[in-house]
Write a protein that holds these residues in place. Structure first.
Motif, PDB file in Angstrom:
ATOM      1  N   ARG A 112     -40.261  -7.641 -90.054  1.00 29.05           N
ATOM      2  CA  ARG A 112     -39.726  -7.242 -88.752  1.00 29.05           C
ATOM      3  C   ARG A 112     -40.018  -8.327 -87.721  1.00 29.05           C
ATOM      4  N   ASP A 113     -39.397  -9.473 -87.912  1.00 29.15           N
ATOM      5  CA  ASP A 113     -39.690 -10.619 -87.063  1.00 29.15           C
ATOM      6  C   ASP A 113     -38.567 -11.635 -87.238  1.00 29.15           C
ATOM      7  N   GLU A 114     -37.854 -11.946 -86.178  1.00 32.15           N
ATOM      8  CA  GLU A 114     -36.695 -12.841 -86.265  1.00 32.15           C
ATOM      9  C   GLU A 114     -37.080 -14.247 -86.700  1.00 32.15           C
ATOM     10  N   ILE A 115     -38.232 -14.723 -86.255  1.00 33.53           N
ATOM     11  CA  ILE A 115     -38.655 -16.070 -86.650  1.00 33.53           C
ATOM     12  C   ILE A 115     -38.918 -16.117 -88.147  1.00 33.53           C
ATOM     13  N   THR A 158     -56.526 -11.478 -84.318  1.00 33.00           N
ATOM     14  CA  THR A 158     -55.089 -11.588 -84.606  1.00 33.00           C
ATOM     15  C   THR A 158     -54.348 -10.372 -84.056  1.00 33.00           C
ATOM     16  N   THR A 159     -54.807  -9.850 -82.920  1.00 31.37           N
ATOM     17  CA  THR A 159     -54.223  -8.643 -82.357  1.00 31.37           C
ATOM     18  C   THR A 159     -52.870  -8.874 -81.709  1.00 31.37           C
ATOM     19  N   SER A 160     -52.480 -10.126 -81.517  1.00 33.65           N
ATOM     20  CA  SER A 160     -51.125 -10.470 -81.074  1.00 33.65           C
ATOM     21  C   SER A 160     -50.944 -11.965 -81.333  1.00 33.65           C
ATOM     22  N   ASP A 173     -45.016  -6.813 -89.855  1.00 34.99           N
ATOM     23  CA  ASP A 173     -44.437  -6.706 -88.517  1.00 34.99           C
ATOM     24  C   ASP A 173     -44.611  -7.981 -87.705  1.00 34.99           C
ATOM     25  N   GLU A 174     -43.950  -7.991 -86.556  1.00 37.60           N
ATOM     26  CA  GLU A 174     -43.896  -9.168 -85.693  1.00 37.60           C
ATOM     27  C   GLU A 174     -45.271  -9.582 -85.192  1.00 37.60           C
TER      28      GLU A 174
END
Length: 517
Positions: free
Chosen positions: A66-69, A199-201, A240-241
């Motif tokens: 779930r991540d465009e990159i 790595t929370t964001s 996920d992203e």
């Protein structure tokens, strides 16, 4: 010279020797080089079955990114992408994971505390992420930054812990949006061992990388692993992203991440040990492969979090036989692919540091040692399914890791001939207590725990009938009283604090203290 390397003077007399034996010893043990055979519960055909099943999942079921990159990265790498679902050809997966280093060395602030990881080389890392603690008075409450610093100090001083981790407990007295900065600084300031990075964001991951560059230097980081990120998958079969963005932040700077599916056996995996391992293996391989899409040759670690779910309550369980079996199987799969692997250690579901916590933790510790795990995370403090970190359990778990370190290192043969020579000296019916070989070696020949009581009951009663929790909390207080900070270089410390101050001005903190997490 730090507190970890300060020489001790020799004092004479029985009382002095007793005091020396009971005083906390802070010298970090070297990274564990395992000499025990691993427990192999699968034969080659069964390993091949798990591999084939996982590759079939990757090719035909696919994994959602779930991540465009990440989706654009996979298209360029030659994967089949349908919407958010990525179908990975087994040849592509094998080609990518073949570039992951089989072992590497973590570089600590104190070079004498560098540790090797992979193959027979393992390290013990404390637990992280607890929203509560049981404190020095064994009171369950919300943690603060001071509590986090206390655990980092204990991590620094416990010989078998090779890392200060990161947010061992969540510091509630600091805004969530800015917490990662203070957590990272606490890891760096209070210990000179290797540590973990938040790595929370994706942006939080970038902040950690910038702080590591201040501490170690940008060029050094690009060639040497200095920290560890953890990226959890959303089982079944979703990345996920947030996690993928943080993974890119670390991998682009050549820093290893744990690629960790989050298994709740029977809830987000099939109700079957082999099928659960096949799904977990597919999830881990998809993330490991992506690390090499980001940067070929960067270190990465096959990860997981394992729990089985109680069909009575839906709650996660610890110390069950299936968790041990899965650890054995995952160890075999990681070795099959030639990559280091992470597991979780000394997990307890008990609400206090009681017999249940001890049994669960001991079962898990034994299994992960015999499974041949490399990055042995959650090695101290975990209880109540990770909801709290117990100070008492933290120090006892760490001592248990020291005992496991001794066992897994295998028999020591260095003085075999000298010890044999004592047998004819003593002869039939004698004893060895006064023999010179015993006098020279008794403190190191057999592990003597500081926190277990092996005295006769009369002595135990005379000493106050103290049970393990009370003894452990007293021991932790003595350790903290003896703590000496391994001071940061003044220029580096100022640069870190300046970076934190700037980022805290830039990151909104409104209402953050009132948020849950």
């Amino acid at each position: 010279m730090t507190a970890m390397t300060k020489p001790r003077s020799r004092l004479g007399g029985r009382a002095a020797r007793r005091s020396s034996r009971s005083a906390p010893k802070f010298d970090m043990l070297p990274g564990l080089t395992r000499a025990l055979p691993t427990c192999e519960v699968m034969d080659p055909d069964q390993i091949a079955r798990i591999d084939a099943a996982s590759m079939d999942i990757l090719e035909n079921v696919g994994v959602v990114f779930r991540d465009e990159i990440a989706l654009a990265d996979w298209r360029r790498a030659g994967a089949k992408v349908v919407g958010e679902r990525v179908h990975l050809d087994r040849g592509l997966v094998r080609d990518l994971i073949a570039t992951i280093p089989a072992d590497f060395t973590y570089h600590a602030r104190d070079p004498e505390k560098n540790v090797r990881l992979g193959g027979p080389h393992s390290i013990f890392v404390p637990m992280t992420g607890a929203p509560y603690l049981r404190d020095l008075d064994d009171v369950r409450r919300n943690p603060t930054l001071a509590d986090l610093a206390m655990f980092h100090k204990l991590s620094h001083m416990m010989p078998a812990l090779h890392s200060s981790a990161h947010h061992i407990v969540e510091p509630y007295d600091h805004p969530i949006s800015q917490r990662h900065l203070r957590i990272t600084y606490s890891s760096m300031k209070h210990s000179d061992k290797t540590f973990m990075g938040m790595t929370t964001s994706p942006k939080n991951g970038e902040d950690v990388m910038e702080m590591c560059a201040i501490l170690f230097g940008e060029a050094f980081m690009d060639e040497h692993p200095v920290t560890t990120g953890n990226c959890n998958g959303n089982s079944p079969l979703v990345w996920d992203e947030t996690m993928l963005g943080a993974m890119r932040a670390f991998c682009r700077r050549n820093q290893p991440v744990l690629c960790s599916p989050f298994v709740l056996g029977g809830a987000n995996t099939p109700a079957s040990v082999p099928a659960t391992v096949a799904q977990l293996n597919a999830e881990a391989l998809s993330a490991l492969a992506y690390t090499q899409v980001i940067r070929r040759g960067c270190p990465a670690i096959y990860g997981h979090y394992l729990s089985t779910v109680s069909m009575k309550s839906g709650a996660p369980m610890a110390g069950t036989p299936e968790i041990s079996l899965m650890n054995f199987m995952i160890g075999q799969m990681a070795r099959f692919y030639g990559v280091p692997w992470r597991t979780s250690n000394t997990l307890g579901g008990a609400k206090t540091f009681d017999a249940q916590a001890g049994y669960e933790s001991a079962t898990t510790l034994s299994a992960v040692i015999h499974a041949g795990a490399n990055y042995i995370w959650h090695s101290a403090g975990w209880n109540e399914a990770g909801m709290h970190c117990s100070v008492a359990k933290f120090v006892v778990d760490a001592e248990q890791c020291a005992m496991a370190h001794r066992m897994a290192s295998g028999p020591q043969w260095g003085d075999f001939e000298q010890a044999l020579a004592a047998i004819p000296d003593v002869g039939p019916g004698g004893h060895y207590l006064g023999h010179p070989h015993t006098q020279e070696n008794f403190q190191t020949a057999f592990f003597m725990p500081d926190l277990f009581d092996n005295n006769p009951i009369g002595q135990w009663v005379a000493d106050g009938s103290k049970e393990i929790t009370e003894r452990a909390l007293a021991y932790a207080r003595r350790m903290l009283d003896a703590y000496e900070e391994p001071r940061l270089d003044e220029g580096v410390n100022e640069a870190l604090l300046d970076y934190i101050a700037r980022r805290e001005r830039e990151i909104p903190a409104a209402d953050a203290l009132n948020q849950d997490f």
